[in-house]
Design an enzyme around this catalytic site. Structure first.
Site, mmCIF file in Angstrom:
data_model
loop_
_atom_site.group_PDB
_atom_site.id
_atom_site.type_symbol
_atom_site.label_atom_id
_atom_site.label_comp_id
_atom_site.label_asym_id
_atom_site.label_seq_id
_atom_site.Cartn_x
_atom_site.Cartn_y
_atom_site.Cartn_z
ATOM 1 C CE LYS A 172 33.907 42.430 33.984
ATOM 2 N NZ LYS A 172 35.027 42.754 34.853
ATOM 3 C CD GLN B 227 35.242 43.598 38.567
ATOM 4 O OE1 GLN B 227 34.902 42.802 37.723
ATOM 5 N NE2 GLN B 227 35.593 44.838 38.260
ATOM 6 C CG ASP C 240 40.239 40.740 33.505
ATOM 7 O OD1 ASP C 240 39.470 41.182 32.632
ATOM 8 O OD2 ASP C 240 39.991 40.798 34.724
#
Ligand code: NAP
Length: 299
Positions: A54, A98, A121
């Site tokens: 990412k 994460q 997200d």
């Protein structure tokens, strides 16, 4: 029948090029360069690989990026304090934490601590609620990626029977909502299946579009798929393979070799949904800059 391969690699590269062009325009006009931060707790190998990918993708399109590495034994309170810092840092447009997190940390509490306007997200209840109401918001990255793949290949969805296998909060459930929306891609008649579903095979056999997020390697076999269907495989599994230099191979949730010949469209693993998830995250970060600057102007 030769299926059309739904290449996430190709679509994500196109999206990244478009984003890079947009960043150049922002630079030229002296605007705010999008900045994504990623929080990595502990040292899990797979999580590290995902986060690094990412951060690398951010650098490639010209975004700013920050990796916040925290020890596995960080207390929940200290992690929440780090999230608060990112919430209040005006240079950070969006950030992700994460998952999975260590067991002593409540993931839901952490997800809800992220400021909704930085929730790239798309896991915050506010983002998911706005998605349900068709309001502009951050769509969860993986389902958003799949939507963009369907659009890129002009795959017909209106009036089609779409079967989703798996009802996780990050993939299956939001996917079913997006496919039922009154837009394209969407307007499908959706069946959401899970571990308590009876006669799964009968249901998948009637699917025009089958989206598989079950998390079981090669679960979907040819006998479960209708001739001419579109199959999107979300699963990713690292399987030991001594014959390869890497020592492993990647498999999806679909038995690709036997299913592909029956399909009109099929996404492979690797090179399918995986790269799209990252491209969606970048798109959401760009959207964060736009939405937040609009909010500032309105205020
Ligand atoms: P998950 O949280 O493990 O959920 C799996 C779902 O499958 C659950 O809803 C479960 O039902 C259902 N299920 C289990 N056995 C079943 C059966 N026999 N028949 C029908 N449904 C069954 O999965 P996830 O997080 O959505 O991930 C799914 C896969 O996608 C994993 O391989 C993951 O690594 C991969 N993934 C890939 C990406 C990407 O970027 N490509 C992103 C996210 C996830 P219950 O709810 O009843 O337990």
């Amino acid at each position: 029948m030769e299926p059309t391969i739904v290449s996430g690699t190709e679509v994500s590269n196109k999206i990244k090029e478009e984003i890079a062009t947009e960043v150049q325009k922002i630079k030229t006009s002296g605007g705010k360069i999008p900045h994504l931060a990623a929080v990595l707790v502990g040292d899990d190998g797979a999580s590290r690989t995902y986060v690094n990918a990412k951060v690398k993708a951010c650098e490639k399109v010209g975004f700013g990026s920050t990796l916040v590495k925290l020890p596995a034994d960080i207390s929940e309170a200290d992690l929440l304090a780090e999230i608060d810092k990112l919430n209040n840092n005006p240079d950070i447009d969006g950030f992700i934490v994460q998952l999975p997190l260590p067991k002593h940390v409540d993931e839901q509490k952490v997800t809800e601590a992220i400021a909704p306007e930085k929730d790239v997200d798309g896991f915050h209840p506010v983002s998911l609620g706005k998605m349900l109401l068709d309001l502009p918001s951050f769509l969860p990255a993986t389902p958003y990626g799949i939507i963009q793949m369907l659009a890129h290949y002009n795959i017909p969805t209106e009036g089609k029977h779409c079967v989703v296998i798996g009802r996780s909060h990050i993939v299956g459930s939001p996917m079913s909502v997006l496919m039922a929306r009154n837009t394209y891609p969407g307007n499908s008649t959706v069946t959401l299946t899970h571990s308590r579903t009876q006669n799964l095979k009968e249901i998948t056999q009637s699917a025009d579009i089958l989206i598989v997020a079950i998390g079981k390697p090669e679960f979907v076999t040819a006998d479960m798929v209708k001739e001419g269907a579109t199959v999107i495989d979300v699963g990713i599994h690292r399987i030991d393979d001594a014959s390869r230099k890497s020592g492993f191979k990647l498999l999806g949730d679909v038995k690709y070799d036997e299913v592909a010949p029956k399909c009109a469209f099929i996404s492979p693993v690797p090179g399918g949904v995986g790269p799209m998830t990252i491209a969606s995250l970048l798109k959401n970060t760009l959207l964060a800059v736009q939405l937040n600057s609009e909010t500032l102007i309105e205020n």
